[in-house]
Design a protein around this motif. Structure first.
Motif, PDB file in Angstrom:
ATOM      1  N   MET A 298       1.045  -1.088   0.235  1.00  0.00           N
ATOM      2  CA  MET A 298      -0.172   0.138  -0.330  1.00  0.00           C
ATOM      3  C   MET A 298       0.901   1.389   0.190  1.00  0.00           C
ATOM      4  O   MET A 298       0.451   2.213  -0.751  1.00  0.00           O
ATOM      5  CB  MET A 298      -1.140  -0.126   0.885  1.00  0.00           C
ATOM      6  CG  MET A 298      -1.835  -0.497   0.983  1.00  0.00           C
ATOM      7  SD  MET A 298      -3.479  -0.874   2.405  1.00  0.00           S
ATOM      8  CE  MET A 298      -2.771  -1.601   3.810  1.00  0.00           C
ATOM      9  N   LEU A 299       1.937   1.790   1.118  1.00  0.00           N
ATOM     10  CA  LEU A 299       2.805   2.502   1.288  1.00  0.00           C
ATOM     11  C   LEU A 299       3.494   2.748  -0.442  1.00  0.00           C
ATOM     12  O   LEU A 299       3.496   3.502  -0.915  1.00  0.00           O
ATOM     13  CB  LEU A 299       3.486   1.666   2.376  1.00  0.00           C
ATOM     14  CG  LEU A 299       3.348   2.525   3.465  1.00  0.00           C
ATOM     15  CD1 LEU A 299       3.899   2.326   4.251  1.00  0.00           C
ATOM     16  CD2 LEU A 299       2.331   3.527   3.705  1.00  0.00           C
ATOM     17  N   ARG A 300       3.766   1.718  -1.107  1.00  0.00           N
ATOM     18  CA  ARG A 300       4.375   1.564  -2.447  1.00  0.00           C
ATOM     19  C   ARG A 300       3.999   2.115  -3.360  1.00  0.00           C
ATOM     20  O   ARG A 300       4.330   2.816  -4.596  1.00  0.00           O
ATOM     21  CB  ARG A 300       5.605   0.298  -2.795  1.00  0.00           C
ATOM     22  CG  ARG A 300       5.766   0.445  -3.669  1.00  0.00           C
ATOM     23  CD  ARG A 300       6.544  -1.045  -5.015  1.00  0.00           C
ATOM     24  NE  ARG A 300       5.677  -1.411  -4.108  1.00  0.00           N
ATOM     25  CZ  ARG A 300       5.248  -3.069  -4.466  1.00  0.00           C
ATOM     26  NH1 ARG A 300       5.501  -3.241  -3.495  1.00  0.00           N
ATOM     27  NH2 ARG A 300       4.202  -3.517  -4.681  1.00  0.00           N
ATOM     28  N   ASN A 301       2.890   1.753  -3.455  1.00  0.00           N
ATOM     29  CA  ASN A 301       1.339   2.259  -4.484  1.00  0.00           C
ATOM     30  C   ASN A 301       1.129   3.551  -4.514  1.00  0.00           C
ATOM     31  O   ASN A 301       0.988   4.114  -5.100  1.00  0.00           O
ATOM     32  CB  ASN A 301      -0.051   1.747  -4.140  1.00  0.00           C
ATOM     33  CG  ASN A 301       0.761  -0.226  -5.055  1.00  0.00           C
ATOM     34  OD1 ASN A 301       1.226  -0.132  -6.150  1.00  0.00           O
ATOM     35  ND2 ASN A 301      -0.037  -1.061  -4.312  1.00  0.00           N
ATOM     36  N   ARG A 302       1.466   4.002  -3.082  1.00  0.00           N
ATOM     37  CA  ARG A 302       0.881   5.625  -2.859  1.00  0.00           C
ATOM     38  C   ARG A 302       1.794   7.299  -2.798  1.00  0.00           C
ATOM     39  O   ARG A 302       1.468   7.217  -4.053  1.00  0.00           O
ATOM     40  CB  ARG A 302       0.552   5.010  -1.046  1.00  0.00           C
ATOM     41  CG  ARG A 302      -0.275   6.664  -0.503  1.00  0.00           C
ATOM     42  CD  ARG A 302      -1.573   7.214  -1.111  1.00  0.00           C
ATOM     43  NE  ARG A 302      -1.925   8.747  -0.795  1.00  0.00           N
ATOM     44  CZ  ARG A 302      -2.637   9.306  -0.733  1.00  0.00           C
ATOM     45  NH1 ARG A 302      -3.535   8.527  -1.011  1.00  0.00           N
ATOM     46  NH2 ARG A 302      -2.851  10.572  -0.889  1.00  0.00           N
ATOM     47  N   MET A 303       3.433   6.266  -2.783  1.00  0.00           N
ATOM     48  CA  MET A 303       4.293   6.710  -3.197  1.00  0.00           C
ATOM     49  C   MET A 303       4.000   7.111  -4.509  1.00  0.00           C
ATOM     50  O   MET A 303       4.233   7.951  -5.789  1.00  0.00           O
ATOM     51  CB  MET A 303       5.258   6.280  -2.601  1.00  0.00           C
ATOM     52  CG  MET A 303       5.526   6.747  -1.091  1.00  0.00           C
ATOM     53  SD  MET A 303       6.821   5.776  -0.690  1.00  0.00           S
ATOM     54  CE  MET A 303       7.179   4.373  -1.383  1.00  0.00           C
ATOM     55  N   GLN A 304       4.117   5.552  -5.596  1.00  0.00           N
ATOM     56  CA  GLN A 304       3.509   6.172  -7.012  1.00  0.00           C
ATOM     57  C   GLN A 304       2.897   6.843  -7.006  1.00  0.00           C
ATOM     58  O   GLN A 304       3.568   7.238  -8.430  1.00  0.00           O
ATOM     59  CB  GLN A 304       3.532   4.901  -7.810  1.00  0.00           C
ATOM     60  CG  GLN A 304       4.894   3.613  -7.591  1.00  0.00           C
ATOM     61  CD  GLN A 304       4.574   2.384  -8.122  1.00  0.00           C
ATOM     62  OE1 GLN A 304       3.570   2.268  -8.067  1.00  0.00           O
ATOM     63  NE2 GLN A 304       5.707   1.344  -7.903  1.00  0.00           N
ATOM     64  N   TRP A 305       1.533   6.828  -6.424  1.00  0.00           N
ATOM     65  CA  TRP A 305       0.962   7.791  -6.720  1.00  0.00           C
ATOM     66  C   TRP A 305       1.029   9.176  -6.856  1.00  0.00           C
ATOM     67  O   TRP A 305       0.887  10.201  -8.146  1.00  0.00           O
ATOM     68  CB  TRP A 305      -1.197   7.344  -6.117  1.00  0.00           C
ATOM     69  CG  TRP A 305      -2.141   8.382  -6.523  1.00  0.00           C
ATOM     70  CD1 TRP A 305      -2.566   7.997  -7.904  1.00  0.00           C
ATOM     71  CD2 TRP A 305      -2.788   9.511  -5.799  1.00  0.00           C
ATOM     72  NE1 TRP A 305      -3.831   9.228  -7.344  1.00  0.00           N
ATOM     73  CE2 TRP A 305      -3.325   9.982  -6.410  1.00  0.00           C
ATOM     74  CE3 TRP A 305      -1.766   9.928  -4.319  1.00  0.00           C
ATOM     75  CZ2 TRP A 305      -3.452  11.132  -5.516  1.00  0.00           C
ATOM     76  CZ3 TRP A 305      -2.281  10.838  -4.206  1.00  0.00           C
ATOM     77  CH2 TRP A 305      -3.404  12.119  -5.168  1.00  0.00           C
ATOM     78  N   GLN A 306       1.518   9.450  -5.992  1.00  0.00           N
ATOM     79  CA  GLN A 306       2.198  10.734  -5.352  1.00  0.00           C
ATOM     80  C   GLN A 306       2.898  11.070  -6.159  1.00  0.00           C
ATOM     81  O   GLN A 306       3.286  11.705  -6.654  1.00  0.00           O
ATOM     82  CB  GLN A 306       2.328  10.409  -3.848  1.00  0.00           C
ATOM     83  CG  GLN A 306       1.115  10.468  -3.084  1.00  0.00           C
ATOM     84  CD  GLN A 306       1.249  10.317  -1.670  1.00  0.00           C
ATOM     85  OE1 GLN A 306       2.782  10.112  -1.072  1.00  0.00           O
ATOM     86  NE2 GLN A 306       0.930  11.461  -0.496  1.00  0.00           N
TER      87      GLN A 306
END
Length: 134
Positions: A11-19
């Motif tokens: 989740m954190l990795r996906n969130r950082m990619q989205w940001q």
């Protein structure tokens, strides 16, 4: 199972990619502020499933779960926040609807959210390393 397959890390990795992608979109909005007829774009925030993968738009996001009777019951609703859905200023004569002030506020918010996610990602990995004895 790889460490990166754990739900919180995913989740954190996906969130950082989205940001990162959102930062690019916001930068394009600022860069095109003087382009006649340009409309500011925005990315839809990702919603996550319990396994850490990104949920489809029609599926519910992660909800609050009360795992113990001594935990406080949450309402499941986010705290009220300022909505920046549109521009607070009139459209330029060129038909441009980009407000540099709003875009810069969004970019600053995005940067602080990214820093928080990266800190949580790093701390999660450090905790896992400590748990396995490294």
């Amino acid at each position: 199972m790889s460490v990166t397959d754990l739900p919180i890390v995913a989740m954190l990795r996906n969130r950082m990619q989205w940001q990162q992608t959102r930062q690019k979109v916001l930068a394009e909005n600022v860069a095109n502020a003087d382009t006649p007829g340009f409309r500011a774009r925005e990315l839809k925030a990702p919603r996550f499933q319990l396994d850490g993968s990104v949920a489809a738009a029609s599926l519910p996001g992660i909800g609050l779960e009360r795992t113990s009777g001594v935990h406080l019951a949450g309402s499941g609703q986010a705290a009220p926040s300022e909505e920046r859905t549109g521009t607070r200023f009139e459209m330029m004569p060129s038909g441009n609807a980009v407000s540099l002030e709003d875009e810069m506020l969004k970019a600053a918010d995005n940067q602080s959210d990214y820093q928080l996610a990266s800190l949580l990602y790093r701390k999660s990995l450090q905790t896992l390393r400590t748990a396995v004895g490294r």
